[in-house]
Design an enzyme around this catalytic site. Structure first.
Site, PDB file in Angstrom:
ATOM      1  N   ARG A 180     -18.351 -41.766  51.447  1.00 34.30           N
ATOM      2  CA  ARG A 180     -17.292 -42.651  51.919  1.00 34.30           C
ATOM      3  C   ARG A 180     -16.759 -42.049  53.210  1.00 34.30           C
ATOM      4  NH1 ARG A 180     -14.420 -38.756  52.352  1.00 34.30           N
ATOM      5  NH2 ARG A 180     -12.771 -40.166  52.873  1.00 34.30           N
ATOM      6  N   GLY A 181     -15.894 -42.848  53.846  1.00 31.42           N
ATOM      7  CA  GLY A 181     -15.458 -42.439  55.191  1.00 31.42           C
ATOM      8  C   GLY A 181     -16.269 -43.219  56.205  1.00 31.42           C
ATOM      9  N   ARG A 209     -19.441 -52.539  51.622  1.00 28.14           N
ATOM     10  CA  ARG A 209     -17.993 -52.388  51.788  1.00 28.14           C
ATOM     11  C   ARG A 209     -17.595 -53.088  53.092  1.00 28.14           C
ATOM     12  NH1 ARG A 209     -15.555 -46.551  51.003  1.00 28.14           N
ATOM     13  NH2 ARG A 209     -13.672 -47.766  50.623  1.00 28.14           N
ATOM     14  N   GLN A 267      -8.413 -39.227  47.429  1.00 31.57           N
ATOM     15  CA  GLN A 267      -9.263 -38.541  48.419  1.00 31.57           C
ATOM     16  C   GLN A 267      -8.561 -37.301  48.990  1.00 31.57           C
ATOM     17  OE1 GLN A 267      -8.911 -41.911  48.303  1.00 31.57           O
ATOM     18  NE2 GLN A 267     -10.601 -42.976  49.311  1.00 31.57           N
ATOM     19  N   ASP A 326     -10.596 -46.526  59.745  1.00 27.13           N
ATOM     20  CA  ASP A 326     -11.846 -47.195  59.372  1.00 27.13           C
ATOM     21  C   ASP A 326     -12.208 -48.291  60.343  1.00 27.13           C
ATOM     22  OD1 ASP A 326     -10.315 -46.228  56.803  1.00 27.13           O
ATOM     23  OD2 ASP A 326     -12.465 -46.177  56.364  1.00 27.13           O
ATOM     24  N   ASN A 367      -6.533 -48.167  58.099  1.00 27.94           N
ATOM     25  CA  ASN A 367      -6.844 -46.907  57.422  1.00 27.94           C
ATOM     26  C   ASN A 367      -6.462 -47.037  55.960  1.00 27.94           C
ATOM     27  OD1 ASN A 367      -7.892 -44.163  57.773  1.00 27.94           O
ATOM     28  ND2 ASN A 367      -5.824 -43.495  57.254  1.00 27.94           N
ATOM     29  N   LYS A 368      -6.704 -45.974  55.204  1.00 29.84           N
ATOM     30  CA  LYS A 368      -6.457 -45.988  53.769  1.00 29.84           C
ATOM     31  C   LYS A 368      -5.042 -46.486  53.437  1.00 29.84           C
ATOM     32  CE  LYS A 368      -8.798 -45.283  51.373  1.00 29.84           C
ATOM     33  NZ  LYS A 368      -9.679 -46.290  50.742  1.00 29.84           N
TER      34      LYS A 368
END
Ligand SMILES: CSC[C@H]1O[C@H](OP(=O)(O)O)[C@H](O)[C@@H]1O
Length: 368
Positions: free
Chosen positions: A53-54, A90, A203, A244, A254-255
Site C-alpha cells: 500500500r502507499g 483501488r 498504518q 495519494d 491523503n489518509k
C-alpha cells in the site's frame, strides 16, 4: 532501507527472474514476512488487500503485475485485461493509473515476444525513479527541519507529527514524508516524531512506528485524536504527511484524518507540509473535494481489530456494538489553503496551480 543489517526495497524481482517478491505489510508489526507474486492476479490481490500500500508502491506493484501478465501472455488482449484488472484494485492513489498508462503506452509499441522483458525493465525503472524522487524530497524537506532546529534550545528535538504511513514501506524506498526525517536524523539533527496510530488500518502504529524504531528515530505513538492537543501545548513544531493524489491546484488527498490535522495546525499557526512525489500530482483535476474518488473500504476494518494477545497469539476481535452500521471512507481531502508547502523532488512549492505548473511544465502540457 536496512532491516536488521540487510538492505531491502519493498518490492523486487525474485532470484528466479520470473516472480516478484514483496514485504507483506499485513503481517506488521508482529512479523516481517516476504510474499511471492507469481501472476498478475497475485499482484492485484496484494494491492486490494493491502499487502502492499502507499501510492508509489501501488504504482510499482501494478507495473510488476503487468510484467507478470506479459510473461504469461504477451498479447494485446492480455495487456488490456491486465491494465483493466489492476486499475480496479483501488481508486484513490493516482500512481496506479499513471503506472498502468505508462505500461500500456510503452508495451503496445513492443512486439509481443519482447513485452515480458520490456515490462520487467519498465517496472524496475519505475522503482529506481521512485527512490531518486524520494531522496530528493528528503533533501528538500531536511532543509525545513534544519531551519526549525536552529530555533530550538540546545538538546531540544524538532517535534514532527505525521499521519498514516508515508514511509519507505509506502514507497519502494526512503518514503516521502519520512525521507526528510531519516535524512535529518542521519545528519545528526535531533528529531522526534509523533506517530498518529491512524485508525482504522493503523498504518501509523503498525508501520511508521516499526520503521522509525528500526531506524533508531525517536518517536511516540499517539491516538489520532491527540494531535490537536499536542499542537495547542507547543509539543509540535511541524506536521508532514504523504499524499495519494494532489490536484493541479494543490488540494491534497491523503489518509482519512489528514484534513483534521491540517485544521488543527492552521488554528495553532503551525506549518503543515505535504511530501509530494510528482507522479502523485493529478494535473487533470482542480477541485479535490469534488473530483478525487474516495475509497470506501469494508466496515469490518473499523468494527474489528487484529492484534497480538499477551500469550503471543494473533487474534481478531469485534470492537463495535453488534448490529451497528459502520462507515469507512479511507481518505479525505485537505484544501490547498491549509497547506504550507508541497515538498517535491524539484523543491518546496506553494500549494497552488502556478507553482506546480512552473515546476512541472512538461506535465501541464500533457494534461492540457
Ligand atoms: C507515500 S503514499 C502514502 C499514503 O498512502 C496511504 O494510504 P494507504 O495506506 O491506504 O495506501 C496513506 O494515505 C499515506 O499517506
Amino acid at each position: 532501507m536496512n532491516v536488521d543489517g540487510k538492505k531491502y526495497r519493498t518490492i523486487w524481482l525474485a532470484a528466479d527472474g520470473a516472480s516478484v517478491e514483496i514485504i507483506d505489510q499485513t503481517k506488521f508489526p508482529y512479523a516481517f514476512e516476504i510474499a511471492k507474486l507469481h501472476t498478475m492476479e497475485d499482484a492485484a490481490h496484494a494491492i486490494r488487500v493491502m499487502q502492499v500500500r502507499g501510492a508509489p508502491l501501488i504504482g510499482a506493484t501494478a507495473a510488476y503485475g503487468v510484467a507478470l501478465a506479459m510473461r504469461a501472455d504477451p498479447s494485446d488482449a492480455s495487456l488490456d485485461a491486465a491494465c483493466s484488472a489492476l486499475l480496479q484494485t483501488r481508486p484513490t492513489a493516482v500512481n496506479l493509473y499513471w503506472a498502468l498508462d505508462r505500461a500500456r503506452k510503452t508495451l503496445i509499441q513492443v512486439a509481443p515476444e519482447g513485452r515480458a522483458d520490456a515490462a520487467f525493465v519498465l517496472a524496475n525503472d519505475i522503482c529506481d525513479e521512485d527512490i531518486a524522487i524520494n531522496m530528493a524530497i528528503g533533501m528538500h524537506g531536511m532543509d525545513i527541519i534544519t531551519a526549525i532546529a536552529r530555533t530550538k534550545r540546545e538538546g531540544e528535538p524538532v517535534n514532527i507529527l505525521t499521519h498514516c504511513n508515508a514511509g519507505w514501506l509506502a514507497t519502494v524506498d526512503w518514503g516521502t514524508a519520512t525521507a526528510p526525517v531519516y535524512m535529518a536524523h542521519d545528519s545528526g539533527i535531533q528529531v522526534h516524531v509523533w506517530v498518529d496510530e491512524t485508525r482504522p488500518r493503523n498504518q501509523g502504529a503498525f508501520l511508521t512506528a516499526w520503521e522509525l524504531g528500526h531506524h533508531g528515530v525517536p518517536h511516540t505513538v499517539i491516538a489520532d485524536n491527540a494531535g490537536g492537543h499536542l499542537m495547542q501545548h507547543g509539543e509540535v513544531d511541524m506536521v508532514i504527511t504523504g499524499t495519494d493524489r494532489t490536484t493541479a491546484t494543490g488540494d491534497v488527498c491523503n489518509k482519512i484524518g489528514t484534513y483534521l490535522k491540517a485544521l488543527a495546525a492552521r488554528d495553532c499557526d503551525l506549518p503543515f507540509y505535504v511530501a509530494l512525489p510528482s507522479p502523485t500530482i493529478d494535473f487533470s483535476l482542480s477541485d479535490g473535494i469534488r473530483e478525487i474518488p474516495i475509497e470506501e473500504r469494508s466496515g469490518t476494518e473499523v468494527s474489528r481489530m487484529t492484534g497480538r494477545t499477551d500469550s503471543g497469539a494473533i487474534e481478531t476481535i469485534n470492537i463495535v456494538a453488534d448490529g451497528s452500521p459502520v462507515g469507512n471512507p479511507a481518505f479525505d481531502v485537505t484544501p490547498a489553503r491549509l497547506v504550507t508547502g508541497l515538498i517535491t523532488e524539484r523543491g518546496v512549492l506553494g500549494a497552488n496551480r502556478q507553482s506546480l505548473a512552473e515546476a512541472f511544465p512538461e506535465r501541464v502540457r500533457v494534461s492540457a
